[in-house]
Design a protein around this motif. Sequence first.
Motif, PDB file in Angstrom:
ATOM      1  N   GLU A 189       0.830  -1.208   0.000  1.00 55.40           N
ATOM      2  CA  GLU A 189       0.000   0.000   0.000  1.00 55.40           C
ATOM      3  C   GLU A 189       0.865   1.259   0.000  1.00 55.40           C
ATOM      4  O   GLU A 189       0.581   2.230  -0.728  1.00 55.40           O
ATOM      5  N   GLN A 190       1.918   1.262   0.804  1.00 57.79           N
ATOM      6  CA  GLN A 190       2.813   2.414   0.847  1.00 57.79           C
ATOM      7  C   GLN A 190       3.519   2.621  -0.489  1.00 57.79           C
ATOM      8  O   GLN A 190       3.651   3.755  -0.968  1.00 57.79           O
ATOM      9  N   ALA A 191       3.982   1.531  -1.088  1.00 53.86           N
ATOM     10  CA  ALA A 191       4.680   1.633  -2.368  1.00 53.86           C
ATOM     11  C   ALA A 191       3.773   2.225  -3.442  1.00 53.86           C
ATOM     12  O   ALA A 191       4.186   3.117  -4.200  1.00 53.86           O
ATOM     13  N   ILE A 192       2.539   1.747  -3.514  1.00 62.39           N
ATOM     14  CA  ILE A 192       1.595   2.261  -4.509  1.00 62.39           C
ATOM     15  C   ILE A 192       1.253   3.717  -4.219  1.00 62.39           C
ATOM     16  O   ILE A 192       1.130   4.539  -5.142  1.00 62.39           O
ATOM     17  N   THR A 193       1.107   4.053  -2.929  1.00 61.68           N
ATOM     18  CA  THR A 193       0.780   5.428  -2.550  1.00 61.68           C
ATOM     19  C   THR A 193       1.875   6.394  -2.973  1.00 61.68           C
ATOM     20  O   THR A 193       1.595   7.478  -3.512  1.00 61.68           O
ATOM     21  N   PHE A 194       3.133   6.025  -2.746  1.00 59.13           N
ATOM     22  CA  PHE A 194       4.251   6.884  -3.133  1.00 59.13           C
ATOM     23  C   PHE A 194       4.376   6.989  -4.653  1.00 59.13           C
ATOM     24  O   PHE A 194       4.741   8.037  -5.179  1.00 59.13           O
ATOM     25  N   ALA A 195       4.086   5.892  -5.345  1.00 56.30           N
ATOM     26  CA  ALA A 195       4.267   5.880  -6.800  1.00 56.30           C
ATOM     27  C   ALA A 195       3.138   6.585  -7.538  1.00 56.30           C
ATOM     28  O   ALA A 195       3.351   7.098  -8.646  1.00 56.30           O
ATOM     29  N   THR A 196       1.954   6.640  -6.930  1.00 55.90           N
ATOM     30  CA  THR A 196       0.775   7.161  -7.617  1.00 55.90           C
ATOM     31  C   THR A 196       0.937   8.587  -8.162  1.00 55.90           C
ATOM     32  O   THR A 196       0.603   8.838  -9.329  1.00 55.90           O
ATOM     33  N   PRO A 197       1.424   9.563  -7.364  1.00 57.15           N
ATOM     34  CA  PRO A 197       1.549  10.927  -7.912  1.00 57.15           C
ATOM     35  C   PRO A 197       2.410  10.990  -9.168  1.00 57.15           C
ATOM     36  O   PRO A 197       2.051  11.667 -10.144  1.00 57.15           O
ATOM     37  N   LEU A 198       3.547  10.301  -9.155  1.00 59.64           N
ATOM     38  CA  LEU A 198       4.432  10.309 -10.318  1.00 59.64           C
ATOM     39  C   LEU A 198       3.767   9.644 -11.514  1.00 59.64           C
ATOM     40  O   LEU A 198       3.875  10.125 -12.653  1.00 59.64           O
ATOM     41  N   LEU A 199       3.070   8.535 -11.270  1.00 60.26           N
ATOM     42  CA  LEU A 199       2.393   7.828 -12.352  1.00 60.26           C
ATOM     43  C   LEU A 199       1.266   8.670 -12.942  1.00 60.26           C
ATOM     44  O   LEU A 199       1.099   8.731 -14.163  1.00 60.26           O
TER      45      LEU A 199
END
Length: 278
Positions: free
Chosen positions: A176-186
Amino acid sequence: NNLVASEHPRLRSYAAPFDAQLRMLFWRKACMLARDPVLLVLQVAMPLVFGVFLGLVFQGIGNQEFGIPTLQSIFIIITMIGFLSVPLVPTWIEERLFMKLETSEKLYTESAHILAGSLTTSLLSLVGATCEALIIYCLCAFPAKHLPTTLGWIVLNFFFFDAIFQCFSAFTQSVEQAITFATPLLVVTMLFNGLVVVKSAAPAYLVWIFDISPTFYAMQSITIEISSDAGEAGKIVVDALGYEEGQTVQGVIVTVCLIGALRVFQVVVLKRCNTLQR
């Protein structure tokens, strides 16, 4: 003093040289893949299934009149293939925990761990992504002459998305943390592709994002090449979206540099973050 120094040579930090570390890690990864077929299913079989599904969804769109629906299908294909790495995030986080234990004992370096993973996990993912792209391309009935450009940009964007997910998996504690951090850039990358957010209509203070968006360069190059078969109608679409010719090399350089920067950041955070407390 020289005699004492010669009798007590300086010990190396790692008993095995880097090439030996890499060989052993590569062999261990290969054995783990052989024992756990689920990883092979996630990396190879699942992309094939998704390839058939997306191919059937957009079946024959290459034979239709060139327009926005054609570009929407290309954008969805690039995005879906880029997200193939998401199911592997739990595996990367679990492997990182074991890696921190073993590197703390100086068994191997973090760089060797990343490179071994790239030669196994990332290589299998690349095979799956390539096969999925080929299946979709054939079912969409796009002209074969445009395959090199289309496939090249799909694979390059896959490496970019893969680098993002691996980078954030290097220091986060959960999926969940990994996806949360990656989401803005994606989200930023996918929005500023010239199709969702048109370059000519974007605010002046955000135009620079197009210059560093791999998805924009992919959509631009693919659109310009495919539109060449549509004559004047294709040129109208290209001009309306603000796409420009002659930026392919620039796009490749920018994308490769971004991938390199993410990989370097991945190595740094693997070394500096999540340090074991003794």
